[in-house]
Motif scaffolding. Structure first.
Motif, mmCIF file in Angstrom:
data_model
loop_
_atom_site.group_PDB
_atom_site.id
_atom_site.type_symbol
_atom_site.label_atom_id
_atom_site.label_comp_id
_atom_site.label_asym_id
_atom_site.label_seq_id
_atom_site.Cartn_x
_atom_site.Cartn_y
_atom_site.Cartn_z
ATOM 1 N N TYR A 80 0.838 -1.197 0.000
ATOM 2 C CA TYR A 80 0.000 0.000 0.000
ATOM 3 C C TYR A 80 0.876 1.251 0.000
ATOM 4 O O TYR A 80 0.385 2.352 0.201
ATOM 5 N N ASN A 81 2.187 1.075 -0.180
ATOM 6 C CA ASN A 81 3.144 2.187 -0.146
ATOM 7 C C ASN A 81 3.442 2.678 -1.553
ATOM 8 O O ASN A 81 3.778 1.876 -2.436
ATOM 9 N N VAL A 82 3.380 3.988 -1.767
ATOM 10 C CA VAL A 82 3.615 4.516 -3.111
ATOM 11 C C VAL A 82 5.045 4.253 -3.581
ATOM 12 O O VAL A 82 5.286 4.001 -4.766
ATOM 13 N N GLU A 83 5.995 4.280 -2.657
ATOM 14 C CA GLU A 83 7.387 4.024 -3.045
ATOM 15 C C GLU A 83 7.556 2.585 -3.525
ATOM 16 O O GLU A 83 8.243 2.329 -4.528
ATOM 17 N N ASP A 84 6.924 1.648 -2.835
ATOM 18 C CA ASP A 84 6.955 0.246 -3.265
ATOM 19 C C ASP A 84 6.266 0.077 -4.615
ATOM 20 O O ASP A 84 6.745 -0.652 -5.494
ATOM 21 N N GLU A 86 5.907 2.203 -7.001
ATOM 22 C CA GLU A 86 6.761 2.709 -8.084
ATOM 23 C C GLU A 86 7.812 1.670 -8.471
ATOM 24 O O GLU A 86 8.037 1.414 -9.662
ATOM 25 N N ILE A 87 8.444 1.058 -7.489
ATOM 26 C CA ILE A 87 9.481 0.050 -7.775
ATOM 27 C C ILE A 87 8.878 -1.140 -8.524
ATOM 28 O O ILE A 87 9.442 -1.624 -9.511
ATOM 29 N N VAL A 88 7.710 -1.593 -8.068
ATOM 30 C CA VAL A 88 7.084 -2.777 -8.670
ATOM 31 C C VAL A 88 6.608 -2.493 -10.094
ATOM 32 O O VAL A 88 6.914 -3.240 -11.035
ATOM 33 N N LEU A 89 5.875 -1.399 -10.284
ATOM 34 C CA LEU A 89 5.261 -1.139 -11.587
ATOM 35 C C LEU A 89 6.249 -0.599 -12.624
ATOM 36 O O LEU A 89 6.023 -0.749 -13.827
ATOM 37 N N SER A 90 7.331 0.011 -12.175
ATOM 38 C CA SER A 90 8.288 0.563 -13.141
ATOM 39 C C SER A 90 9.386 -0.430 -13.512
ATOM 40 O O SER A 90 10.200 -0.151 -14.392
ATOM 41 N N HIS A 91 9.407 -1.602 -12.865
ATOM 42 C CA HIS A 91 10.441 -2.603 -13.145
ATOM 43 C C HIS A 91 10.312 -3.090 -14.590
ATOM 44 O O HIS A 91 9.226 -3.456 -15.035
ATOM 45 N N SER A 92 11.403 -3.093 -15.327
ATOM 46 C CA SER A 92 11.340 -3.400 -16.757
ATOM 47 C C SER A 92 11.240 -4.894 -17.055
ATOM 48 O O SER A 92 10.835 -5.276 -18.155
ATOM 49 N N ARG A 93 11.574 -5.753 -16.092
ATOM 50 C CA ARG A 93 11.531 -7.196 -16.351
ATOM 51 C C ARG A 93 10.469 -7.932 -15.528
ATOM 52 O O ARG A 93 9.985 -8.974 -15.959
ATOM 53 N N ASN A 94 10.122 -7.401 -14.388
ATOM 54 C CA ASN A 94 9.055 -8.026 -13.591
ATOM 55 C C ASN A 94 7.688 -7.564 -14.094
ATOM 56 O O ASN A 94 6.964 -6.812 -13.433
ATOM 57 N N ILE A 95 7.366 -8.024 -15.300
ATOM 58 C CA ILE A 95 6.102 -7.617 -15.926
ATOM 59 C C ILE A 95 5.121 -8.784 -16.034
ATOM 60 O O ILE A 95 4.057 -8.645 -16.627
ATOM 61 N N LYS A 96 5.481 -9.922 -15.460
ATOM 62 C CA LYS A 96 4.601 -11.087 -15.534
ATOM 63 C C LYS A 96 3.447 -10.915 -14.558
ATOM 64 O O LYS A 96 3.645 -10.572 -13.391
ATOM 65 N N LYS A 97 2.228 -11.154 -15.029
ATOM 66 C CA LYS A 97 1.049 -10.988 -14.181
ATOM 67 C C LYS A 97 0.969 -12.112 -13.146
ATOM 68 O O LYS A 97 1.509 -13.199 -13.334
ATOM 69 N N ASP A 417 -0.371 19.703 -8.291
ATOM 70 C CA ASP A 417 -0.250 18.332 -7.792
ATOM 71 C C ASP A 417 1.140 18.095 -7.216
ATOM 72 O O ASP A 417 2.120 18.018 -7.944
ATOM 73 N N SER A 418 1.196 17.990 -5.887
ATOM 74 C CA SER A 418 2.475 17.712 -5.225
ATOM 75 C C SER A 418 2.560 16.270 -4.746
ATOM 76 O O SER A 418 3.511 15.884 -4.077
ATOM 77 N N ARG A 419 1.524 15.477 -5.101
ATOM 78 C CA ARG A 419 1.512 14.080 -4.662
ATOM 79 C C ARG A 419 2.554 13.262 -5.411
ATOM 80 O O ARG A 419 2.971 13.611 -6.519
ATOM 81 N N HIS A 420 2.915 12.153 -4.821
ATOM 82 C CA HIS A 420 3.821 11.194 -5.454
ATOM 83 C C HIS A 420 3.199 10.737 -6.781
ATOM 84 O O HIS A 420 1.985 10.487 -6.853
ATOM 85 N N PRO A 421 3.990 10.616 -7.860
ATOM 86 C CA PRO A 421 3.405 10.240 -9.167
ATOM 87 C C PRO A 421 2.718 8.879 -9.177
ATOM 88 O O PRO A 421 1.880 8.614 -10.045
ATOM 89 N N TYR A 422 3.039 8.021 -8.212
ATOM 90 C CA TYR A 422 2.388 6.702 -8.153
ATOM 91 C C TYR A 422 1.277 6.655 -7.101
ATOM 92 O O TYR A 422 0.820 5.586 -6.732
ATOM 93 N N ALA A 423 0.828 7.839 -6.672
ATOM 94 C CA ALA A 423 -0.304 7.902 -5.742
ATOM 95 C C ALA A 423 -1.634 7.810 -6.480
ATOM 96 O O ALA A 423 -2.678 7.602 -5.867
ATOM 97 N N PHE A 424 -1.607 7.966 -7.806
ATOM 98 C CA PHE A 424 -2.823 7.887 -8.625
ATOM 99 C C PHE A 424 -2.504 7.034 -9.849
ATOM 100 O O PHE A 424 -1.867 7.485 -10.795
#
Length: 487
Positions: A80-84, A86-97, A417-424
């Motif tokens: 539920y952490n925006v920093e996490d 970002e790491i998960v969704l922006s990873h270029s190889r961990n794209i398997k559902k 918008d000052s929110r983290h880019p992965y908050a939405f």
């Protein structure tokens, strides 16, 4: 005789997996109680879809921003952490559902939603041109026509003596017509044909079955599931949705051949790109089926549910309706040539309204990834073979990111918008972001602007909100009823 053997082999495999596993660092993180072997799988056993949704969304309040569930040696990290995120969704190889998507594979195949690796990259390359600005611009007339037809349908209901509408099935019909005409290049008859009704009902059933299977651990095994009554029901649903999609393909294929030979100018549909790729040997008929099934589902169901929740919220907020109305009137009052792309671009307030709808009710509330390459979250190693579930619904309701998070306040998205880019992230983010997000937002703008220009919306029960349940998209337990009062 077969079933006991399958069960015995499954148990043996699970025991081997459990006792031979290496220590996983995710075991350090909090989560529901973990029993030997079955782990925390028992947490959701026997719960209804409504209870399951409540249980899942309660986890961060109980255990914090990272929660781990285990089941038969598998580790599933819920974050539920925006920093996490970002790491998960922006990873270029961990794209398997994640695993839930594999349960949809008999329905969608390994199309763009489910495929991974080279196949996913090839399909994304083939399909990306279908969402180019110029192609979307050519779809605008269809969106406008379908929006006007939807409004006319509401007017007919008013003439029939009722202004109360069961919103979800009504909106779903028009979204199905729109995806067929734009992405598939065929015009669906706007009647109540049996095949259309069966197709929509089968999709609802499939979603329910997939979630029941996901939360019933012994049904994860394909053989057991296929022998189970739920598996047999799933197979019947597949026949209906595949038959509907195959008819769409065959109808467009005939028209495509005629247009190619006649050299007529035509609107380029997504299905045309697939047929052209087939002609070049880049995809086969089975591949076309995969993508058509994927886009028929994603292109109508997710948008229909977002619009339905949006109409529910607008009905309860007359001041928001009036601001949309005033914005549309100022842009369109002198227009006699229909709505334009520049008009849509100038609808800044409506854009904020749509974002706030999707913040509160993201069509896909949770997304999963199976980890194919170890990565770090701070000092914790997330190992290959683990799963990660990103809680879009919950992160977009965090009070530290969105003060008064349960309130419907479109002005949040008009402010700087000052929110983290992965908050939405209602359309996901990173390499696997939704390819059709501009398509969906255009469609939502056309529909909502047309409705609000013609009707005042009112709730049956002021302040009422839908009770949500787990499904492959966000759904509610009861119908959404709204009054549509002609202006």
């Amino acid at each position: 005789m077969l079933l006991p053997v399958v069960v015995a082999v499954t148990i043996a495999f699970v025991l081997w997996k459990y006792f031979s596993r290496e220590q996983n660092e995710l075991a350090k993180l909090p989560g529901p109680p973990r029993l030997p072997i079955v782990g925390s799988a028992i947490t959701f056993l026997g719960l209804s879809p409504e209870e399951t949704f409540k249980r899942i969304t309660a986890l961060p309040n109980e255990y914090g921003g990272r929660v781990v569930l285990t089941a038969f040696g598998r580790y599933i990290l819920h974050t539920y952490n925006v920093e996490d995120i970002e790491i998960v969704l922006s990873h270029s190889r961990n794209i398997k559902k994640g695993m839930a998507y594999s349960f949809m594979e008999p329905w969608l195949g390994t199309g763009l939603l489910i495929s991974t690796g080279n196949k996913w990259h090839r399909r994304r390359k083939i399909l990306t041109p279908a969402f180019h600005f110029d192609i979307l611009k050519s779809f605008l007339k269809v969106f406008e026509e379908q929006s006007k037809s939807l409004v006319e349908g509401l007017r007919q209901l008013n003439k029939g003596g009722t202004d109360v509408v069961d919103v979800i099935p009504f909106i779903s019909d028009y979204m199905l017509y729109a995806i067929c005409e734009t992405a598939m290049g065929i015009k669906l008859d706007s009647d109540t044909s049996e095949t259309k009704i069966e197709y929509k009902k089968a999709i609802l059933d499939i979603g329910s079955i997939v979630m029941q299977r996901l939360t019933t651990i012994y049904l994860h095994n394909d053989i057991i599931f296929n022998l189970h009554p739920l598996g047999r029901r799933f197979a019947k649903c597949l026949d209906k949705v595949h038959s509907f999609a195959d008819n769409v393909i065959m109808e467009r294929k005939k028209a495509y051949g005629t247009e190619q030979n006649g050299g007529s100018k035509r609107r380029l549909a997504l299905l045309d790109l697939l047929l052209e790729a087939e002609r070049k040997g880049e995809i086969d008929l089975e591949g076309i089926r995969e993508e058509v099934n994927t886009f028929m589902f994603e292109g109508h169901d997710t948008t229909a549910i977002a619009l339905s929740f949006g109409i529910m919220l607008l009905a309860d907020h007359e001041e928001v309706q009036e601001r949309i109305f005033e914005e549309c009137q100022s842009l369109l009052s002198d227009s006699d040539g229909g709505i334009s792309m520049s008009d849509l671009g100038e609808m800044k307030y409506l854009e904020a309204v749509i974002k706030e709808i999707l913040r509160l009710y993201p069509s896909v509330p949770f997304i999963g990834r199976e980890v194919v390459e170890d990565f770090m979250l701070d000092d914790i190693r997330v190992k290959k073979g683990s799963e990660v579930v990103v809680h879009i619904y919950d992160v977009q309701r965090r009070p530290d990111l969105y003060p008064d998070p349960e309130a419907f306040k479109p002005e949040r998205f008009l402010e700087s918008d000052s929110r983290h880019p992965y908050a939405f992230v209602p359309f996901s983010a990173g390499p696997r972001n939704c390819i059709g997000q501009r398509f969906a937002k255009m469609e939502m703008k056309c529909v909502l602007s047309e409705i609000v220009r013609n009707f005042r919306l009112a709730p049956l029960t002021p302040g009422a909100r839908a009770t949500l349940k787990t499904d492959i998209v966000l759904r509610c337990v009861d119908p959404i009823h709204v009054r549509f009062i002609p202006r």
